[in-house]
Design a protein around this motif. Structure first.
Motif, short mmCIF file in Angstrom:
data_model
loop_
_atom_site.label_atom_id
_atom_site.label_comp_id
_atom_site.label_asym_id
_atom_site.label_seq_id
_atom_site.Cartn_x
_atom_site.Cartn_y
_atom_site.Cartn_z
N VAL A 140 0.82 -1.12 0.09
CA VAL A 140 0.10 -0.09 -0.06
C VAL A 140 0.96 1.39 -0.11
O VAL A 140 1.76 1.33 0.69
N VAL A 173 -11.58 -1.24 -0.55
CA VAL A 173 -10.63 -1.55 -0.99
C VAL A 173 -10.37 -2.92 -0.87
O VAL A 173 -9.87 -3.77 -1.66
N ASN A 180 -2.10 4.16 -3.78
CA ASN A 180 -2.85 5.27 -2.92
C ASN A 180 -2.07 6.58 -2.86
O ASN A 180 -2.59 7.71 -2.94
N VAL A 225 -1.74 -1.67 -4.26
CA VAL A 225 -2.80 -0.54 -3.86
C VAL A 225 -2.03 0.82 -4.11
O VAL A 225 -1.13 1.09 -3.28
#
Length: 255
Positions: free
Chosen positions: A11, A225, A93, A91
């Motif tokens: 992430v 998510v 982000n 992810v």
């Protein structure tokens, strides 16, 4: 929802806000989570410690994005932490907004910086991640509602529009490997980026524009998510999910 036991996840921008919530939720589902951060080592360690305290597994990875060598730095730390494991979930982000980057005042430097962090980094992180990702992996990109409602910060909105296109194209090319690619598009969320929501009147104003009556909290986004990362979302790809509580659906119904 099916869990993520035995899976690994990266992430980006996970030391605070939405990224932290995503990291904690994926870890709660059983994934080993690489908590990426750019500069705030203490905040990243707090996230990792919180995950460990809750019984999960995580490790920090530092890399400043938007600079030369950022992907190499990131993946050196990531691969060390994975210790030979594949990367199942990515992810993307990490990102930022520059409130001065309007059409009237944006500079070349501001433009380049926003696109370097918000667009270039996710592209080349994904390129490298695909070499570690097995068939059937998951990629989730974090966009924003500013792709469909207007804000003065035009360059930030442009970067998020690019992310939406990136997701659709990537979903198309990676489908042959069974890798799903989806976008989560938060509405107005209580994060450091939106510090102005700490003003009670501002938060109320957003609540009045939202069917569910409040701004989003980071956990609202993290939960969405986690769904896309799960086996339950195996037949969803190339989609953008607006996670915004019903933002701008129309005037609030008075009862």
């Amino acid at each position: 929802m099916s869990g993520l036991t035995g899976k690994t996840a990266l992430v980006t921008g996970a030391s605070r806000g939405i990224g932290r919530s995503i990291a904690e939720r994926l870890a709660a589902e059983g994934a080993l989570v690489a908590v990426h951060y750019g500069s705030n080592e203490g905040a990243a360690k707090d996230v990792v410690n919180a995950i460990h305290t809750a019984g999960g597994r995580a490790f920090p990875v530092r890399a400043e994005l938007g600079v030369d060598g950022d992907v190499d730095t990131l993946f050196t730390g990531l691969e060390e932490g994975l210790a030979g494991r594949p990367l199942d979930i990515l992810v993307n982000n990490a990102g930022f907004i520059d409130y001065d980057a309007t059409v009237d005042s944006v500079t070349h430097q501001q433009f380049e910086r926003l696109f370097a962090v918000n667009v270039r980094a996710p592209l080349f992180i994904t390129q490298r991640a695909l070499t570690l990702m097995p068939d059937g992996g998951r990629i989730i990109n974090i966009s924003s509602g500013v792709t469909w409602f207007a804000i003065p910060e035009i360059v930030y909105a442009m970067t998020k529009g690019a992310i939406n296109v990136f997701s659709r194209s990537l979903a198309h090319t990676q489908g042959v490997r069974g890798i799903t690619v989806n976008t989560v598009s938060p509405g107005v969320t209580e994060t450091d980026m939106n510090g102005w929501l700490s003003d009670r009147d501002a938060a109320k104003a957003i609540g009045d524009l939202t069917a569910l009556g409040r701004p989003a909290k980071p956990a609202d986004i993290g939960d969405a998510v986690a769904f896309f990362a799960s086996e339950d979302a195996r037949w969803i790809s190339g989609q953008t999910l607006e996670v915004n509580g019903g933002l701008f659906l129309g005037p609030r119904v008075q009862r």
